[in-house]
Design an enzyme around this catalytic site. Structure first.
Site, mmCIF file in Angstrom:
data_model
loop_
_atom_site.group_PDB
_atom_site.id
_atom_site.type_symbol
_atom_site.label_atom_id
_atom_site.label_comp_id
_atom_site.label_asym_id
_atom_site.label_seq_id
_atom_site.Cartn_x
_atom_site.Cartn_y
_atom_site.Cartn_z
ATOM 1 N N ARG A 233 -11.977 -4.150 -7.687
ATOM 2 C CA ARG A 233 -11.983 -4.482 -6.391
ATOM 3 C C ARG A 233 -13.374 -4.745 -5.781
ATOM 4 N NH1 ARG A 233 -8.320 -1.894 -1.693
ATOM 5 N NH2 ARG A 233 -9.859 -0.373 -1.875
ATOM 6 N N PHE B 44 0.831 -1.103 -0.030
ATOM 7 C CA PHE B 44 -0.105 -0.033 -0.042
ATOM 8 C C PHE B 44 0.765 1.259 -0.049
ATOM 9 C CE2 PHE B 44 -2.637 3.187 1.720
ATOM 10 C CZ PHE B 44 -3.944 2.997 1.005
ATOM 11 N N ASP C 120 0.581 -4.138 9.500
ATOM 12 C CA ASP C 120 -0.429 -3.282 9.017
ATOM 13 C C ASP C 120 -1.684 -4.077 8.790
ATOM 14 O OD1 ASP C 120 -2.404 -1.584 7.942
ATOM 15 O OD2 ASP C 120 -0.993 -0.064 6.925
HETATM 16 C C1 LIG Z 1 -6.254 2.275 4.175
HETATM 17 C C2 LIG Z 1 -4.778 1.819 4.599
HETATM 18 C C3 LIG Z 1 -4.344 2.768 4.895
HETATM 19 C C4 LIG Z 1 -4.895 4.086 5.330
HETATM 20 O O1 LIG Z 1 -3.653 5.145 5.999
HETATM 21 P P1 LIG Z 1 -4.175 6.431 6.385
HETATM 22 O O2 LIG Z 1 -3.175 7.103 6.955
HETATM 23 O O3 LIG Z 1 -5.327 6.161 7.177
HETATM 24 O O4 LIG Z 1 -4.808 7.322 4.833
HETATM 25 C C5 LIG Z 1 -2.675 2.540 5.207
HETATM 26 N N1 LIG Z 1 -2.082 1.218 5.122
HETATM 27 C C6 LIG Z 1 -2.896 0.436 4.521
HETATM 28 C C7 LIG Z 1 -2.175 -1.110 4.245
HETATM 29 C C8 LIG Z 1 -4.304 0.362 4.219
HETATM 30 O O5 LIG Z 1 -4.839 -0.434 3.682
#
Ligand SMILES: *Cc1c(COP(=O)(O)O)cnc(C)c1O
Length: 410
Positions: A369, A126, A195
């Site tokens: 998705r 991500f 994460d």
């Molecule tokens: C949705 C998501 C985020 C979101 O990060 P924000 O700081 O809330 O914008 C971060 N990492 C992953 C893997 C995600 O899926």
């Protein structure tokens, strides 16, 4: 066809989680398959927020920090999330965004592992996870090494401070093996942060039993906390004493209301905090989490596997003429609660689908998705969604100019 609509209705009747849908306010006449991006609205949220605004804020004003429990909300909401990710209640705290919390964890990890200078991540993770790691590396004089998933375990060496991984990949839905990768990191003396943005709320998780060092994740996806809901951070107890992060704001101080001149980190998980929490968002997330109170997360996990299995089965049968490729793993244990299809006209296909009442999303360059949030998605929704997709393709409904124009958020 091996699966028909009537069979899907029977599967819904037999679904032990079917009753949970009642706890949400769902759009009528639409099939919402984007709970992995923004979760649906739990009914409990509006009344709770109205009370927080009218009574706690409007009437109680500053007193509500104590009397309405605002001050302890980061810990209290953290404890609710702790159950969902399988860690002790006192080791999770809610604050800030996932991006910011990942920054804190990565900087703290580099401090903790003296002499180790590498952050190990994946290519095509991500974006924010990569960008934050790049930022930390450049500020801390560390190195970010990114590898392909197949090379991950072999890339962990004695120079790695921390391995930073998203448990379920946002594009493909591929789910990494938390236990074995955590062991592989520890075998080389490295730490690991997971994460859980695309996992928590969609499956049972045993973060502490896997012995993971840290976890972060998002409040607005499967946890349904609402747009921009704050994020959570888990720090294993063994690291809390040495956890030093540079965003050392006053609420992470050991005694914020002493207004002392110098920072002294709070004991335990509180030192993750920086500044004042977004109380209304926290209250919304807290109310949203009540939908999970009596839910067995292993049932949630089982249902997500069945939903995605059904999606793929029907897609295999009816979408074969249309040049889709299923990008999600075929083995349910390797997969989160989503199915991703690639298609060269993916963006327009997704827009046409939305226009016809099936809400998914698009991830560049070519992924359509579908998030199958187990608490709100029925088997019949999956069946109907694939049928709408077939009719969009058969009638080339995607091939219209209004569906080609890119919006800012895809
Ligand atoms: C949705 C998501 C985020 C979101 O990060 P924000 O700081 O809330 O914008 C971060 N990492 C992953 C893997 C995600 O899926």
């Amino acid at each position: 066809m091996s699966m028909d609509r009537a069979q899907c209705l029977l599967m819904d009747q037999a679904d032990p989680l079917a009753f949970v849908r009642e706890r949400f306010r769902l759009p009528s006449g639409e099939i919402y398959l984007d709970g992995n991006s923004l979760g649906c609205l739990p009914k409990a949220v509006s009344a709770r927020l109205t009370n927080a605004i009218e009574h706690e804020w409007g009437r109680g004003l500053i007193r509500s920090w104590n009397e309405a429990g605002w001050y302890r909300a980061p810990q209290r909401v953290g404890a609710k999330i702790a159950r969902l990710i399988g860690v002790p209640a006192e080791d999770v705290i809610v604050s800030d965004s996932t991006s910011v919390n990942l920054f804190k964890v990565l900087t703290a990890a580099l401090r903790l592992s003296k002499g180790r200078n590498k952050i190990l991540g994946l290519v095509a993770d991500f974006p924010t996870d990569t960008y934050i790691a790049q930022g930390v590396a450049s500020w801390a004089g560390a190195e970010l090494v990114r590898v392909r998933p197949d090379n991950l375990a072999s890339a962990i060496d004695e120079g790695v401070s921390i391995v930073s991984l998203t448990h379920v990949n946002y594009r493909t839905g591929y789910r990494y093996d938390m236990a074995s990768l955590t062991r592989a990191a520890h075998a080389k003396g490295a730490m690991i942060v997971w994460d859980l943005s695309h996992s928590a709320g969609a499956m049972d998780l045993q973060v502490a039993a896997c012995d993971a060092d840290f976890a972060v994740g998002c409040g607005y996806k499967y946890l349904n906390g609402g747009p921009g809901a704050p994020s959570y951070t888990y720090v294993a107890q063994r690291h809390q004493g040495g956890f030093e992060q540079p965003l050392q704001g006053w609420l992470g101080h050991t005694a914020p209301f002493d207004f002392a001149d110098d920072y002294v980190a709070a004991p335990g998980i509180n030192r993750v905090l920086s500044g004042t929490p977004p109380v209304l968002s926290l209250v919304a997330l807290e109310a949203a989490l009540t939908v999970f109170d009596d839910i067995d997360m292993t049932l949630v996990r089982a249902k997500s596997g069945q939903l995605s299995e059904l999606f793929m089965l029907v897609a295999d049968e009816v979408l074969s003429p249309f040049e889709f490729k299923i990008e999600s793993p075929r083995n349910p244990s390797d997969r989160g609660a989503q199915v991703s299809l690639s298609h060269k006209h993916g963006y327009a296909v997704c827009q046409a689908l939305i226009h016809h009442g099936v809400i998914g999303d698009f991830r560049a360059p070519d992924i359509v998705r579908f998030g199958l949030a187990p608490l709100t998605t029925r088997f019949v929704d999956v069946f109907d969604a694939v049928m709408v997709l077939r009719s969009v393709m058969e009638q080339r409904l995607w091939d219209r100019p209004e569906f080609q124009r890119r919006k800012a958020v895809t």
